[in-house]
Motif scaffolding. Structure first.
Motif, PDB file in Angstrom:
ATOM      1  N   ILE A  76      -3.443 -11.628  12.370  1.00 23.96           N
ATOM      2  CA  ILE A  76      -2.450 -10.798  11.242  1.00 23.96           C
ATOM      3  C   ILE A  76      -1.895  -9.777  11.937  1.00 23.96           C
ATOM      4  N   ASP A  77      -2.528  -8.861  12.798  1.00 25.90           N
ATOM      5  CA  ASP A  77      -1.765  -7.446  13.295  1.00 25.90           C
ATOM      6  C   ASP A  77      -0.696  -7.919  14.210  1.00 25.90           C
ATOM      7  N   GLN A  78      -0.951  -9.116  14.948  1.00 26.07           N
ATOM      8  CA  GLN A  78       0.331  -9.391  15.805  1.00 26.07           C
ATOM      9  C   GLN A  78       1.486  -9.915  15.089  1.00 26.07           C
ATOM     10  N   ILE A  79       1.226 -10.705  13.919  1.00 31.44           N
ATOM     11  CA  ILE A  79       2.225 -11.229  13.135  1.00 31.44           C
ATOM     12  C   ILE A  79       2.976 -10.008  12.409  1.00 31.44           C
ATOM     13  N   GLN A  80       2.044  -9.117  11.844  1.00 36.64           N
ATOM     14  CA  GLN A  80       2.719  -8.056  11.315  1.00 36.64           C
ATOM     15  C   GLN A  80       3.463  -6.998  12.259  1.00 36.64           C
ATOM     16  N   ASP A  81       3.138  -7.059  13.615  1.00 33.98           N
ATOM     17  CA  ASP A  81       4.070  -6.252  14.715  1.00 33.98           C
ATOM     18  C   ASP A  81       5.144  -7.054  14.855  1.00 33.98           C
ATOM     19  N   LEU A  82       5.027  -8.483  15.101  1.00 32.68           N
ATOM     20  CA  LEU A  82       6.399  -9.096  15.134  1.00 32.68           C
ATOM     21  C   LEU A  82       7.115  -9.010  14.240  1.00 32.68           C
ATOM     22  N   TRP A  83       6.553  -9.097  12.942  1.00 35.09           N
ATOM     23  CA  TRP A  83       7.536  -8.840  11.541  1.00 35.09           C
ATOM     24  C   TRP A  83       8.303  -7.669  11.587  1.00 35.09           C
ATOM     25  N   LEU A  84       7.552  -6.485  12.097  1.00 35.21           N
ATOM     26  CA  LEU A  84       8.236  -5.225  11.940  1.00 35.21           C
ATOM     27  C   LEU A  84       9.356  -5.030  13.134  1.00 35.21           C
TER      28      LEU A  84
END
Length: 118
Positions: A10-18
């Motif tokens: 989830i953190d990786q996805i959030q970083d990619l999204w940001l």
């Protein structure tokens, strides 16, 4: 253990999204000068086209060259007036040409203009 793996994903996805969101924001802001230039160009082009259509209509409406000297003189005056109006549009034509060339540069290679990141 599964919760930690899931949290990391989830953190990786959030970083990619940001990261993607930042890139899109940057691309949009770099397009603002091109958008402003395109609007300026279009306004100038529209003014020129409008005048040219009116002038063409007037020239077409003048008809054949008359044989009477007074009518020839009137025709010459109207043509001189149109020529003077056209010469008065020279700065607008120059600006429109300049803006069009600048837009062409953006379109040919947006990455060099800072519009798109390579």
């Amino acid at each position: 253990a599964e919760i930690i793996v899931l949290k990391n994903q989830i953190d990786q996805i959030q970083d990619l999204w940001l990261n993607l969101s930042d890139q899109i924001s940057s691309a949009l802001s770099s397009l603002e000068p091109a958008t402003k230039l395109a609007k300026t160009y279009e306004n100038g082009k529209d003014k020129l086209m409008s005048w040219l259509k009116i002038a063409l209509g007037e020239l077409t409406g003048l008809g054949p060259i008359p044989s009477e000297p007074e009518a020839v003189q009137e025709l010459k005056i109207r043509i001189d007036d149109l020529k003077s109006e056209y010469n008065g549009l020279a700065p607008l034509l120059a600006k429109c040409t300049e803006d069009g060339l600048e837009l062409a540069k953006y379109c040919q290679n947006p990455s060099k203009q800072g519009l798109l990141k390579s």
